[in-house]
Design a protein around this motif. Structure first.
Motif, short mmCIF file in Angstrom:
data_model
loop_
_atom_site.label_atom_id
_atom_site.label_comp_id
_atom_site.label_asym_id
_atom_site.label_seq_id
_atom_site.Cartn_x
_atom_site.Cartn_y
_atom_site.Cartn_z
N THR A 89 0.55 -1.32 0.22
CA THR A 89 -0.06 0.02 -0.26
C THR A 89 1.04 1.18 -0.03
O THR A 89 2.22 1.23 0.39
CB THR A 89 -0.66 -0.08 1.29
OG1 THR A 89 0.09 0.26 2.44
CG2 THR A 89 -1.39 -0.69 1.37
N ASN A 90 0.40 2.37 0.19
CA ASN A 90 1.25 3.07 0.39
C ASN A 90 2.16 3.68 1.66
O ASN A 90 2.57 4.58 1.77
CB ASN A 90 0.24 5.53 0.11
CG ASN A 90 -0.99 4.94 0.89
OD1 ASN A 90 -0.82 4.10 1.67
ND2 ASN A 90 -1.03 6.33 0.48
N ILE A 91 1.41 2.16 2.41
CA ILE A 91 3.10 2.82 3.63
C ILE A 91 4.50 3.08 2.58
O ILE A 91 4.98 3.60 3.42
CB ILE A 91 3.21 1.33 4.11
CG1 ILE A 91 1.58 1.50 4.61
CG2 ILE A 91 3.50 1.27 5.29
CD1 ILE A 91 1.60 0.03 5.48
N ALA A 92 4.77 2.07 1.37
CA ALA A 92 5.80 1.98 1.31
C ALA A 92 6.82 3.76 0.66
O ALA A 92 7.70 4.17 0.28
CB ALA A 92 6.63 0.94 0.13
N GLU A 93 5.14 4.88 0.58
CA GLU A 93 5.79 5.71 -0.47
C GLU A 93 6.79 6.64 0.25
O GLU A 93 7.96 6.92 -0.41
CB GLU A 93 4.22 6.52 -0.29
CG GLU A 93 3.77 7.25 -1.67
CD GLU A 93 2.93 7.87 -2.03
OE1 GLU A 93 2.17 8.92 -1.45
OE2 GLU A 93 1.99 7.16 -2.13
N THR A 94 6.51 6.44 2.12
CA THR A 94 7.58 7.97 2.37
C THR A 94 7.63 7.24 3.78
O THR A 94 8.75 7.75 4.64
CB THR A 94 6.59 8.98 2.82
OG1 THR A 94 4.86 8.74 3.17
CG2 THR A 94 6.62 9.92 1.34
N SER A 95 6.74 6.24 4.75
CA SER A 95 6.96 5.14 5.95
C SER A 95 7.99 4.85 6.06
O SER A 95 8.86 4.64 6.82
CB SER A 95 6.23 5.68 6.23
OG SER A 95 4.71 6.09 6.40
N LEU A 96 8.61 4.20 4.81
CA LEU A 96 9.29 3.49 5.41
C LEU A 96 10.10 2.59 3.77
O LEU A 96 10.13 3.49 2.47
CB LEU A 96 8.79 1.47 4.79
CG LEU A 96 8.26 1.43 6.35
CD1 LEU A 96 7.82 -0.16 6.05
CD2 LEU A 96 9.40 0.58 7.55
N THR A 97 11.73 2.53 3.79
CA THR A 97 12.71 2.36 2.73
C THR A 97 12.99 1.36 2.32
O THR A 97 13.86 0.57 4.03
CB THR A 97 13.99 4.03 2.86
OG1 THR A 97 13.11 5.21 3.73
CG2 THR A 97 15.41 3.48 2.20
N ILE A 98 13.13 0.72 1.29
CA ILE A 98 13.61 -0.36 0.98
C ILE A 98 14.69 -0.43 0.22
O ILE A 98 14.56 -0.08 -0.83
CB ILE A 98 12.43 -1.41 0.56
CG1 ILE A 98 10.80 -1.28 1.91
CG2 ILE A 98 13.06 -2.64 0.76
CD1 ILE A 98 10.00 -1.60 0.54
N ASP A 99 15.90 -0.88 0.87
CA ASP A 99 17.23 -0.78 -0.18
C ASP A 99 16.35 -1.54 -1.09
O ASP A 99 16.44 -2.80 -0.53
CB ASP A 99 18.11 -0.86 0.63
CG ASP A 99 18.82 -0.05 1.83
OD1 ASP A 99 18.55 1.62 1.09
OD2 ASP A 99 19.19 0.23 3.01
N GLY A 100 17.47 -1.48 -2.80
CA GLY A 100 17.83 -2.65 -3.58
C GLY A 100 16.42 -2.14 -4.26
O GLY A 100 16.84 -2.76 -5.57
N ILE A 101 15.59 -1.74 -4.09
CA ILE A 101 14.34 -1.52 -4.98
C ILE A 101 15.23 -0.44 -6.53
O ILE A 101 15.39 1.12 -6.47
CB ILE A 101 13.13 -0.25 -4.39
CG1 ILE A 101 12.83 -0.84 -3.25
CG2 ILE A 101 12.09 -0.21 -5.60
CD1 ILE A 101 12.52 -2.52 -3.84
N VAL A 102 14.58 -0.87 -8.02
CA VAL A 102 15.34 -0.25 -8.86
C VAL A 102 13.98 -0.06 -9.61
O VAL A 102 14.42 1.04 -10.17
CB VAL A 102 16.25 -0.83 -9.61
CG1 VAL A 102 16.92 -0.23 -10.78
CG2 VAL A 102 18.03 -1.05 -8.77
N TYR A 103 12.89 -0.68 -9.18
CA TYR A 103 11.46 -0.60 -10.59
C TYR A 103 10.47 -0.43 -9.38
O TYR A 103 10.47 -1.18 -8.61
CB TYR A 103 11.28 -1.82 -11.53
CG TYR A 103 12.94 -1.61 -11.80
CD1 TYR A 103 12.95 -1.38 -13.34
CD2 TYR A 103 13.64 -3.07 -12.06
CE1 TYR A 103 14.53 -1.44 -14.04
CE2 TYR A 103 14.98 -3.65 -12.51
CZ TYR A 103 15.21 -3.03 -13.44
OH TYR A 103 16.73 -3.06 -14.29
N VAL A 104 9.97 0.80 -10.08
CA VAL A 104 8.71 1.51 -9.42
C VAL A 104 7.78 0.88 -10.30
O VAL A 104 7.37 1.36 -11.12
CB VAL A 104 8.62 2.46 -8.62
CG1 VAL A 104 6.93 2.60 -8.03
CG2 VAL A 104 9.77 2.61 -7.70
N VAL A 105 6.38 -0.19 -9.57
CA VAL A 105 5.02 0.47 -11.03
C VAL A 105 3.73 0.64 -9.72
O VAL A 105 3.88 0.33 -9.00
CB VAL A 105 5.05 -1.08 -10.65
CG1 VAL A 105 3.54 -1.48 -12.14
CG2 VAL A 105 6.16 -1.91 -11.23
#
Length: 742
Positions: free
Chosen positions: A358-374
């Motif tokens: 959900t939009n939790i990952a929009e600003t609340s959490l940072t996940i290293d290794g992400i290169v592609y966003v859909v």
């Protein structure tokens, strides 16, 4: 020297050196040069034990964060200002590092105080507290802890850094309006503009004037900081100071679709698989709107990725798919930080990780290794219509600011790509610049009750950063008055104060408070807990017939509320049987959460001397439960109109139908409902049959017939009232109830 004296000297104008039992020394104006030796020493100043090897390796990675490089500037601004506005990109380290900088500077533990960091989301509060405890080399739940609704992971004697949801901090303010326990309060992710954060900003703006020793830091991930600077500034010429932290982002290439997508979920799944087949190594982040959608997408992506791997293991590597949403258990949330799977063969293609969030990952959490966003361009938002008193959770287009935040997730580790599943024209012309603050689009009944409990009587002139619509405020006051939480002058009643002590909606609180009168408080407690957690029913797409058959076995034909009670009771009786929930197509996670919520509500009931009682006669018990429901939810009632199966909601005259998930075996004349949903038409969900005389008995003011439009509902109530008058019935019970709480 006593902590209070030390604190006094620290605030003095002289540059004194103060001896401190933990740090040995501390100058009045703290600098990074003074604190860094403490952070890199051999002994942890907070628990007096030696630093572990893990601490030192984590510290090395912390030093690479953008915010760490600006610690000198931060300490200077923090020492010289009571209020500080901070803007930093997601991933800059502000959520984990700034509270630690404050703790090293403020030394709350030497003064018996706490540093609070308020988060809009439970997921962030829990995961960040865990990370910060590791970084400080202390125990989670001891020196560093978190508090969310129905879960307190803190120690009253030792916790000095507390992450918490903004709603929990607001509830604390009800018992301690000046928040005397805290020396510094940090409002994180202020740009999300949740209802609780907005109210907290209004309260804290007043509190800091009365508490010169309290410091406030407002942190945001967007550059729209001027609004916060003006709000907390002394006047239009004296803005609150701004501390900026640059992001650690690489360029992100953005792609749009040529035509609008008809089914954004299917399109998103196709896009993820296309990236997996054709793009360079790198993890994928897919944004979807809700739990069911996310779990279904994870299942489909995994199945198709496994097929690809089996067909051509030399072309694609293995793929793992992790869901992320707020009701996911903490241990499962942590899996999103796992590394991508290893190649199947030594020289084979590398594996890839997909996080569907959900939009939790929009600003609340940072996940290293992400290169592609859909990015399909949607999120779920609460929308309240005060005209028909209906609050619904609906899929809404995101704002341009949210779209930019999502795209930015792709450039954290190296140049990335963002695939927007909407046209460039739609982005430019149809998306709003910023998301609407929650205070402008939700039911304010609970907030109004909390503000009144805080002693704020003039709700219209309260210093909102964005004032809600007057009609929304009036609807909230109207509901609270009908619930007897407010008197005719708008003052909070003893019953209203009691309702405010429950961390639930006012209607649910009223239902719990009156339940002992109907000898069913134990059962109503279980129902309230079940209504406070996500949907307990599982209905997998390929097993819908089996799931419906399992649900039918647990259904109580009289109403969905009684069915929820039956499910909870069966869960408790069979908790020792492995796979019982799975075999009955029930969510073990939601039921476990309901049990935890019930325990917390039980403590509040006991603290307020509300009796826990039951009766053995099932018919009397069910009638008692329904009457308790009516006392809380009498405004959420519908009457059957005609033979077509349509219902009309009371007073608002909204045409609705029973939701297909409803378990009633007939269509009763009168029903009470908990949820209002809109898909292809308006539906009411979680429905129970009731007797209309209970409406006249327990809510006579609301069911004053002069306020009803002419129609079948008014005729039915008038006939019923006339029969009650002839038979000598009256409103005695209601009168006694009102007197009890007067």
């Amino acid at each position: 020297m006593a902590p209070t004296t030390a604190n006094k000297e620290l605030r003095s104008s002289e540059n004194l050196v103060v001896k401190d039992p933990f740090f040995g020394f501390l100058r009045r104006k703290v600098t990074a040069k003074q604190i860094l030796p403490v952070m890199t020493g051999q002994v942890n100043p907070f628990n007096k034990t030696s630093f572990s090897a893990a601490y030192k390796s984590i510290l090395d990675s912390r030093k690479k964060l953008p915010v760490f490089g600006q610690k000198h500037e931060f300490y200077e601004m923090y020492s010289n200002n009571q209020v500080l506005i901070m803007v930093g990109e997601t991933g800059s380290g502000k959520t984990t590092q700034i509270p630690q900088f404050v703790v090293y500077s403020d030394l709350p533990h030497t003064k018996g105080k706490i540093v609070a960091c308020a988060q809009p989301r439970r997921v962030a509060a829990m995961s960040v507290a865990k990370r910060v405890a590791e970084e400080m080399d202390v125990s989670l739940g001891k020196e560093v802890g978190y508090t969310i609704r129905f879960e307190d992971m803190t120690d009253p004697g030792t916790t000095f850094l507390k992450y918490m949801t903004d709603g929990m901090l607001l509830r604390e303010a009800m018992n301690d309006p000046l928040l005397q326990r805290y020396s510094t309060i940090i409002l994180d992710e202020a740009h999300e503009r949740t209802l609780a954060t907005d109210i907290l900003m209004g309260l804290l703006k007043s509190v800091i004037k009365r508490r010169p020793d309290l410091k406030l830091i407002v942190m945001s991930a967007t550059l729209d900081a001027l609004k916060f600077q003006k709000y907390f500034g002394r006047d239009s010429d004296n803005l609150a100071p701004l501390f900026k932290v640059p992001g650690r982002t690489h360029p992100v290439e953005v792609f749009y679709t040529q035509e609008p997508e008809q089914d954004f979920v299917e399109s998103a799944i196709r896009t993820v698989l296309m990236i997996h087949r054709a793009e360079e190594p790198g993890d994928i982040l897919l944004f979807l709107t809700g739990e069911e959608q996310i779990e279904d997408a994870c299942r489909k992506i995994k199945l198709e990725a496994d097929d690809l791997l089996n067909q051509d293991p030399d072309l694609v590597g293995p793929l793992t798919c992790y869901p992320l949403y707020s009701s996911l258990p903490p241990q499962q949330q942590q899996r999103i930080f796992d590394k991508a799977p290893s190649p199947r063969t030594p020289n084979g293609p590398p594996g890839r990780k997909v996080v569907v969030s959900t939009n939790i990952a929009e600003t609340s959490l940072t996940i290293d290794g992400i290169v592609y966003v859909v990015d399909p361009g949607f999120s779920k938002q609460k929308v309240y219509n005060p005209r028909i008193r209906v609050e619904s959770l609906t899929e809404q287009p995101i704002s341009k600011a949210s779209a930019q935040q999502r795209a930015g997730r792709a450039g954290r580790t190296r140049p990335g790509k963002c695939f927007r599943l909407y046209t460039e024209e739609a982005f430019m012309k149809e998306l709003e610049e910023q998301s609407h603050p929650e205070i402008l689009r939700c039911n304010l009944a609970n907030t109004v009750l909390e503000l009144l409990q805080l002693g704020i009587k003039d709700l219209v002139h309260f210093d909102y950063i964005d004032a809600p619509a007057p009609e929304t405020l009036m609807r909230a006051l109207e509901l609270l008055h009908y619930l007897a939480a407010l008197d005719d002058e708008g003052h909070i009643t003893p019953l209203g104060s009691l309702m405010a002590s429950f961390p639930t909606d006012p209607q649910l609180a009223k239902m719990l408070i009156v339940s002992p009168e109907f000898k069913c408080s134990n059962e109503v407690l279980s129902i309230a807990a079940m209504l406070s957690v996500p949907n307990v029913w599982l209905r997998p797409p390929n097993q819908r017939r089996e799931a419906d058959a399992a649900k039918a076995l647990l259904t109580v034909p009289d109403g969905d509320h009684l069915t929820l009670l039956n499910v909870y009771n069966n869960y408790m009786q069979n908790a020792h049987i492995k796979n019982w929930t799975w075999d009955n197509y029930l969510s073990a996670r939601a039921l476990s959460q309901a049990d935890n919520v019930r325990t917390q509500l039980l403590r509040i009931m006991e603290r307020n001397d509300l009796d826990l009682v039951s009766i053995d006669d099932e018919k009397k018990l069910y009638n008692g439960i329904k009457q308790a429901l009516v006392c809380g939810f009498f405004m959420q009632v519908a009457h059957k109109e005609g033979e077509q199966g349509s219902y009309l909601t009371v007073k608002d005259n909204q045409v609705v139908a029973l939701h297909p998930s409803c378990g009633l075996d007939v269509q009763p004349e009168w029903v009470l409902f908990n949820e209002f949903a809109f898909t292809t038409r308006y539906y009411i969900r979680t429905v129970t049959s009731i007797k209309p005389q209970w409406l006249l008995e327990h809510a006579p003011t609301y069911y004053e017939l002069g306020s009803f439009q002419d129609g079948g509902m008014k005729r039915a109530l008038r006939a019923l009232e006339q029969r009650r008058v002839v038979s000598g019935g009256g409103g005695g019970r209601k009168a006694k109830k009102q007197k009890k709480f007067a």
